[in-house]
Structures are given as structure tokens and as C-alpha cells.
Design a protein around this motif. Structure first.
Motif, short mmCIF file in Angstrom:
data_model
loop_
_atom_site.label_atom_id
_atom_site.label_comp_id
_atom_site.label_asym_id
_atom_site.label_seq_id
_atom_site.Cartn_x
_atom_site.Cartn_y
_atom_site.Cartn_z
N VAL A 282 0.85 -1.19 0.00
CA VAL A 282 0.00 0.00 0.00
C VAL A 282 0.88 1.24 0.00
N GLN A 283 0.35 2.31 -0.57
CA GLN A 283 1.06 3.59 -0.58
C GLN A 283 0.16 4.64 0.05
N TYR A 284 0.68 5.36 1.05
CA TYR A 284 -0.10 6.41 1.71
C TYR A 284 0.44 7.78 1.32
N ARG A 285 -0.47 8.73 1.22
CA ARG A 285 -0.07 10.12 1.06
C ARG A 285 -1.05 11.00 1.82
N ALA A 286 -0.52 11.90 2.63
CA ALA A 286 -1.34 12.92 3.29
C ALA A 286 -1.08 14.23 2.56
N VAL A 287 -2.11 14.75 1.90
CA VAL A 287 -1.98 15.91 1.01
C VAL A 287 -2.68 17.10 1.62
N ASP A 288 -1.98 18.20 1.76
CA ASP A 288 -2.56 19.44 2.28
C ASP A 288 -3.35 20.12 1.15
N PHE A 289 -4.68 20.06 1.23
CA PHE A 289 -5.46 20.62 0.12
C PHE A 289 -5.49 22.15 0.14
N ARG A 290 -4.88 22.76 1.16
CA ARG A 290 -4.76 24.22 1.15
C ARG A 290 -3.91 24.67 -0.05
N ALA A 291 -3.01 23.80 -0.49
CA ALA A 291 -2.14 24.14 -1.62
C ALA A 291 -2.93 24.32 -2.91
N TYR A 292 -4.17 23.85 -2.95
CA TYR A 292 -4.97 23.94 -4.17
C TYR A 292 -5.92 25.15 -4.16
N ALA A 293 -5.90 25.92 -3.10
CA ALA A 293 -6.78 27.08 -3.04
C ALA A 293 -6.39 28.09 -4.11
N ASP A 294 -7.39 28.70 -4.75
CA ASP A 294 -7.13 29.59 -5.90
C ASP A 294 -7.02 31.05 -5.50
N ASN A 295 -6.59 31.33 -4.28
CA ASN A 295 -6.40 32.71 -3.86
C ASN A 295 -5.04 32.85 -3.20
N LYS A 296 -4.51 34.05 -3.15
CA LYS A 296 -3.12 34.24 -2.71
C LYS A 296 -2.91 33.91 -1.23
N HIS A 297 -4.00 33.97 -0.46
CA HIS A 297 -3.87 33.67 0.96
C HIS A 297 -4.14 32.20 1.29
N ARG A 298 -4.36 31.40 0.26
CA ARG A 298 -4.62 29.97 0.41
C ARG A 298 -5.80 29.73 1.39
N LYS A 299 -6.81 30.52 1.24
CA LYS A 299 -7.99 30.41 2.10
C LYS A 299 -8.91 29.32 1.56
N VAL B 281 -17.48 27.47 6.30
CA VAL B 281 -17.75 26.30 5.46
C VAL B 281 -16.58 26.10 4.49
N LEU B 282 -16.14 24.86 4.34
CA LEU B 282 -15.07 24.57 3.39
C LEU B 282 -15.55 24.81 1.97
N ARG B 283 -14.76 25.51 1.20
CA ARG B 283 -15.10 25.82 -0.18
C ARG B 283 -14.95 24.58 -1.06
N ALA B 284 -15.74 24.53 -2.10
CA ALA B 284 -15.70 23.38 -3.00
C ALA B 284 -14.43 23.36 -3.86
N GLN B 285 -13.98 24.53 -4.30
CA GLN B 285 -12.89 24.61 -5.28
C GLN B 285 -11.61 23.87 -4.89
N PRO B 286 -11.06 24.08 -3.68
CA PRO B 286 -9.80 23.37 -3.36
C PRO B 286 -9.95 21.86 -3.36
N LEU B 287 -11.08 21.36 -2.88
CA LEU B 287 -11.28 19.92 -2.81
C LEU B 287 -11.48 19.31 -4.20
N PHE B 288 -12.27 19.97 -5.05
CA PHE B 288 -12.46 19.48 -6.41
C PHE B 288 -11.13 19.47 -7.17
N ASP B 289 -10.37 20.55 -7.05
CA ASP B 289 -9.09 20.63 -7.77
C ASP B 289 -8.08 19.61 -7.24
#
Length: 244
Positions: free
Chosen positions: A31-48, A61-69
Motif C-alpha cells: 500500500v502507498q499512503y499520502r497525506a496531502v494538504d489541500f490548502r495548496a490547491y486554493a485559488d487565492n493568494k492567501h490559500r484560504k 464552510v469549506l469551499r468546493a474549489q480546493p477539494l475538487f481541484d
């Protein structure tokens, strides 16, 4: 198998993925595990990654965009869409049966939320499963993701030293597991049941089956509701009830 966890706190998984059975499974290439910080996918400069809910109310509320991307990026080279599992209190209560289903997949993506909840479009259009590990609320989905990763990993072929260990575990058979004993046979006057020292395998198996049913009846009678019992098991259950 590949297990990806989308989280705001990837450091929480270092100890879990780097210890015990999970570490062995990864080092063995099972098995291969990865813990990925989805803040890196936020489309704004403050990674909100969160915002105020439409209509007002407490919490963010968590925005849809970072999770979808993030999910799109994780599956970009895959032809088959994997199971995308949302950890949330409203989800299906997690069970051994669900763990067995997940263990047959090639890829799992576990989504860990924080704050007040998720944008509903994540539920409607992104995830395949919603899971809760119990009827209580945690700070986030990370602990639930660890539970899923552990319970699924131990079911994968080659992970446990004895392949039968997972098969006979509590809940795998629909019943709680029977009692176990080891040496010494007499510890401070507390003795191991004689039948386990007899060497008579059929009698031992019979004793274990009876004790498994008894323990389930005593501790989790709800597991017996609607369960098909053999004639022998029904006889044992009738005996327990009469003694009660």
C-alpha cells in the motif's frame, strides 16, 4: 493499493503511517499512503479554503474549489475514478463490512473536513461515500481517516503475518470474537479453561464458536437481530436465555 488523505493537517499522519502494521505494509509495497494538504490547491493568494455560509449562521464552510481541484489532480492519470470518501457526522456508520468493501479498491481518497462543514456541492458531485466512525462530533476528519486506513490496510493480502487473523476478528463473522488465553495456564489461581489445553481441535473450535455467540449475546445483542443462526447456535442461544 493507494490511500490518499486530503487534510489541512498532514503532519498528524506521520506517526500513524510510519508505525506498526501500516509502516510494514508500505515498506512491503502493498500500500502507498499520502497525506496531502489541500490548502495548496486554493485559488487565492492567501490559500484560504473556507468562507462564510450563504444565508448566515455560525461557523465557516469549506469551499468546493480546493477539494475538487485536489481530487482532479490526484486522479489525473487514472482511467477509473476511485472511491472518494467524505468523513462527516451525517455519513453511514463505518463498519467491518464497509472496510471489506474499501479493501477491494485500488485507490481510496479520504476527505477530512474542519470548521462547520462542507459546501454541499462536495457531497452531491465529488464524493462516492460519506462515512462516520461513530455518533459523536470530532474537531476534524483526520482521526476517522486514520481509522479507515488502518482497518482497510490490515485486510490487504500479505499485510498480517497470519491471513486468518483478519477473518476471525470481531465483526468479520458478524459476531464478537471469542476469549483468548496464553501461558501460563495458571496465573495467580486464575486458570485457562481445560478444553483449550486438551488438544482436541474440534472441541476447541466448538467451544470458541459458543463463546463467540455468548459474548455477542451479552455485549452486543443488536448484532444478533435478523442474523441467520445454525440449529446448534440457536440451541446455545436458547440456553443463554434460560439461564438469564
Amino acid at each position: 493499493m493507494r490511500i490518499d488523505v486530503l487534510t489541512l493537517f498532514p503532519e498528524m499522519f506521520t506517526g500513524v503511517f510510519g508505525s506498526s502494521i501500516l509502516k510494514h505494509a508500505q515498506e512491503s509495497g502493498i500500500v502507498q499512503y499520502r497525506a496531502v494538504d489541500f490548502r495548496a490547491y486554493a485559488d487565492n493568494k492567501h490559500r484560504k479554503v473556507d468562507d462564510y455560509p450563504y444565508g448566515g449562521g455560525a461557523g465557516m464552510v469549506l469551499r468546493a474549489q480546493p477539494l475538487f481541484d485536489a481530487v482532479d489532480d490526484l486522479i489525473k492519470d487514472e482511467q477509473k475514478r476511485p472511491r472518494v470518501v467524505l468523513l462527516c457526522p451525517q455519513g453511514e456508520r463505518y463498519s467491518q463490512k464497509k472496510a471489506e468493501q474499501f479493501s477491494k479498491e485500488d485507490h481510496l481518497i479520504l476527505l477530512c473536513g474542519h470548521y462547520e462543514g462542507y459546501d454541499e456541492r462536495v457531497r452531491e458531485y465529488l464524493v462516492t461515500d460519506e462515512v462516520s466512525i461513530g455518533d459523536y462530533v470530532l474537531t476534524g476528519g483526520e482521526l476517522g481517516a486514520m481509522v479507515i486506513a488502518d482497518s482497510v490496510t490490515r485486510l490487504l493480502p500479505g499485510v498480517l503475518g497470519n491471513a486468518e487473523s483478519a477473518i476471525t476478528d470481531s465483526f468479520s463473522t458478524g459476531l464478537l470474537e471469542h476469549p483468548h488465553y496464553t501461558r501460563p495456564a495458571d496465573f495467580r489461581g486464575m486458570k485457562v479453561p481445560e478444553i483449550l489445553l486438551s488438544g482436541h481441535h474440534k472441541n476447541i473450535e466448538n467451544w470458541r464458536s459458543r463463546e463467540s455467540l455468548k459474548r455477542t449475546w451479552e455485549r452486543r445483542p443488536d448484532l444478533l437481530e435478523g442474523k441467520a443462526l445454525s440449529e446448534k447456535e440457536q440451541k446455545w442461544l436458547d440456553e443463554f436465555t434460560r439461564k438469564e
